[in-house]
Enzyme design. Structure first.
Site, PDB file in Angstrom:
ATOM      1  CE  LYS A 285      -3.895   2.024   2.799  1.00 63.58           C
ATOM      2  NZ  LYS A 285      -4.775   1.711   3.975  1.00 63.58           N
TER       3      LYS A 285
ATOM      4  CB  SER B 296      -7.842   3.592   3.197  1.00 65.03           C
ATOM      5  OG  SER B 296      -6.884   2.942   4.268  1.00 65.03           O
TER       6      SER B 296
ATOM      7  CB  SER C 233      -8.577   0.533   5.879  1.00 64.33           C
ATOM      8  OG  SER C 233      -9.247   1.936   5.911  1.00 64.33           O
TER       9      SER C 233
END
Length: 437
Positions: free
Chosen positions: A85, A154, A178
């Site tokens: 990420k 996210s 998330s």
């Protein structure tokens, strides 16, 4: 936003399939000599090139010299391609935190978790999409299970990359929901460990008492193996043969009224399978302290975000996305006394959460309100996740169930703080049972 209300499909072959790329298989193939790190890394590159176009999980892939070096690694995760990420610093790729403010930003060192993975042989193959500063503004990433549906956030790109079979392992983070929610939406296994089991050093901070590093993989046992090898902890016990001796609590929260029927059926289905495998089921009503703490989560998150993103908020306001800006503007009005009251509620909640496990081994709960909504303008709702982020308990989202139209539904296995091994073991058992149905 469209809600899914169709019933859960139970019999094979309509059960939801797991992601195609198995970390356990890759580790075994390399260790046995049937494959090599170079071959597995090349295969991952090919899968990304072939599959990522319509999905958009990756922002960038690693430079050639990094992958050549990774191909020569001999550690226990050699040959395992990892998507990271884009809030984790990487020394060989830009780290932009999903924000134009950090366009072309190049760290000089890896985040701690990235470095730990490299040290055991993993190949950091690329950076996956993130909402801005891991907040609410959606990324362009689409859900591989149905491109019209959100992959969640996210950690959008990480969940989608694993779901599409591009990589066997990806790093995400959770401040509200998330990791667990996108895992549920995309039909992969997600692991939000006990608070600080995985380091967040070198990961962009949003809320320093809530931010939690997490993992995505095809199966719970893949997660256990990866977490064990990266942390050098005993997190990958032998597979449980059955559920004999386990007491499993069916967690009944005050927000269950918002959960869609299909998700409630999925949890009931998972519970029934574990009961038939020998577990004892008990109902666990949510204590008042935990119901209250859920409502305080936003105050803690927002107040800390205003401090963590102080410079961005005050000097780059015009470059912030509308949703993260709204969060910061609202939170900037909070008084320190409100934050202190929220922290007191959180401390009380952590004690209440610990007491739940005096009578049960794990809890079962929905991983999301329902299946991924038909929208790319929202990442979904963290209602079913943020309490366990606040209390710091380990959670594993188990894939394998779906709505009648094939959208994944994840079931959360929650354990006592520090008993990540138990959460992973029971999640692995549940996934093995689902695979045999």
């Amino acid at each position: 936003m469209t809600r899914q209300s169709s019933k859960v499909i139970r019999p094979m072959p309509n059960r939801h399939p797991i992601a195609a790329t198995s970390l356990e298989d890759i580790v075994e193939a390399v260790a046995s000599g049937r494959s090599s790190p170079a071959r597995e890394i090349e295969a991952a590159q090919e899968r990304i090139a072939e599959a990522d176009g319509p999905i958009g999980a990756f922002l960038r892939t690693a430079p050639r010299d990094s992958l050549v070096a990774a191909s020569a690694q001999t550690g226990p995760l050699a040959g395992v391609a990892v998507g990271v990420k884009d809030i984790y610093d990487t020394r060989d790729m830009t780290t932009e935190h999903g924000s134009p403010i950090y366009r072309n930003h190049r760290p000089v060192a890896d985040a701690a978790l990235v470095s730990m993975a490299r040290l055991v042989g993993a190949a950091i193959i690329g950076k996956t999409t993130t909402t801005e500063f891991a907040s609410l503004d959606p990324t362009p990433t689409r859900n591989p299970r149905n491109l019209d549906h959100t992959p969640g956030g996210s950690s959008s790109g990480s969940a989608a990359a694993v779901a599409a079979g591009m990589v066997p392992l990806a790093f995400g983070s959770q401040t509200g929901g998330s990791v667990i929610r996108p895992a549920s939406f995309c039909g992969v296994a997600g692991f939000k460990p006990s608070f600080r089991l995985l380091p967040t050093v070198g990961m962009k901070t949003f809320s320093y008492t809530l931010d939690t590093a997490g993992l995505f993989a095809a199966t719970a046992m893949d997660l256990a193996l990866a977490a064990s090898l990266i942390t050098r902890r005993e997190l990958a016990p032998a597979r449980l043969p059955d559920a004999a001796g386990l007491t499993i609590g069916l967690y009944r929260s005050t927000v269950d009224i918002e959960v869609e029927p299909a998700m409630l059926e999925a949890v009931a289905e998972a519970a029934g399978l574990l009961e038939r495998a020998g577990a004892r089921l008990v109902e666990v009503e949510e204590p008042a302290a935990l119901a209250s703490a859920r409502d305080w989560h936003g105050a803690i998150q927002g107040f800390e975000a205003v401090m963590a993103l102080s410079d961005e908020f005050h000097h780059h306001r015009s470059e912030l996305g509308p949703k993260v800006l709204a969060v910061l503007e609202q939170a900037a009005t909070l008084a320190p006394s409100t934050y202190d009251e929220a922290r007191r509620a959180a401390r009380i909640a952590r004690k209440a959460a610990s007491s739940l496990f005096e009578t049960v081994d794990v809890l079962l709960a929905p991983s999301a309100l329902g299946a991924a909504p038909v929208t790319l303008a929202s990442t979904g709702d963290a209602q079913m996740n943020k309490l366990w982020t606040l209390t710091g308990n380990p959670v594993v989202s188990v894939p394998g169930l779906a709505t009648a139209d094939g959208l994944p539904l994840g079931v959360s296995v929650i354990a006592r703080f520090g008993r990540d091994d138990r959460a992973l073991a029971v999640a692995g058992l549940l996934q093995d049972i689902l695979a045999r149905q």
